[in-house]
Design a protein around this motif. Structure first.
Motif, mmCIF file in Angstrom:
data_model
loop_
_atom_site.group_PDB
_atom_site.id
_atom_site.type_symbol
_atom_site.label_atom_id
_atom_site.label_comp_id
_atom_site.label_asym_id
_atom_site.label_seq_id
_atom_site.Cartn_x
_atom_site.Cartn_y
_atom_site.Cartn_z
ATOM 1 N N ALA A 96 0.841 -1.142 0.188
ATOM 2 C CA ALA A 96 0.009 0.114 -0.077
ATOM 3 C C ALA A 96 0.959 1.222 -0.033
ATOM 4 O O ALA A 96 0.659 2.378 0.543
ATOM 5 N N GLY A 97 2.095 1.353 -0.936
ATOM 6 C CA GLY A 97 2.772 2.574 -0.767
ATOM 7 C C GLY A 97 3.672 2.590 0.317
ATOM 8 O O GLY A 97 4.276 3.646 0.244
ATOM 9 N N VAL A 98 3.859 1.628 1.316
ATOM 10 C CA VAL A 98 4.736 1.953 2.334
ATOM 11 C C VAL A 98 5.677 0.868 2.670
ATOM 12 O O VAL A 98 5.345 -0.239 2.542
ATOM 13 N N LEU A 99 6.985 1.322 2.359
ATOM 14 C CA LEU A 99 7.915 0.199 2.491
ATOM 15 C C LEU A 99 8.322 -0.097 4.077
ATOM 16 O O LEU A 99 8.503 0.949 4.859
ATOM 17 N N ARG A 100 8.279 -1.054 4.515
ATOM 18 C CA ARG A 100 8.564 -1.612 5.856
ATOM 19 C C ARG A 100 9.527 -2.343 6.046
ATOM 20 O O ARG A 100 9.907 -3.309 5.619
#
Length: 120
Positions: A96-100
């Protein structure tokens, strides 16, 4: 105004949250529109570096835009880390567009019991 050099020439810093637990350092980095193949993660001495590239949609020319607010091109951020990391165990996911990025802390050496020598 639109860049004359093209859409992929900018350098932009993505927004990020960084937090630490007793076992790991976690980074959540906003990368909407970026593919995981276009992301590079490096564990350097005392920091984590996240870099990569956000590409404009194919066939879209700057002259076709009525309004352009998103930045395309390369990005890079260095995040200082206060401890040694286990670089071989770092994991990254992009959802969802977030790099974790989850970076486990390196375990310090275990204490070695020392037995007293017998006097001769």
């Amino acid at each position: 105004e639109f860049p004359e050099e093209g859409l992929d020439t900018a350098l932009w810093p993505p927004a990020a949250d960084v937090f630490e637990s007793s076992d790991e350092i976690v980074l959540n980095i906003e990368l909407p529109g970026v593919r995981l193949d276009d992301v590079r993660l490096e564990a350097l001495d005392g920091k984590l570096r996240v870099s990569g590239h956000r590409r404009a949609d194919e066939g879209v020319e700057p002259r076709h835009f009525v309004r352009m607010e998103r930045i395309y091109g390369s990005f890079s951020r260095d995040f200082p880390v206060p401890v040694s990391l286990d670089a071989g165990q770092i994991k990254a996911t992009l959802r969802a567009g977030v790099l974790r990025v989850v970076a486990p802390k390196a375990h310090r050496g275990q204490p070695i019991p020392v037995e007293p020598r017998k006097a001769r």
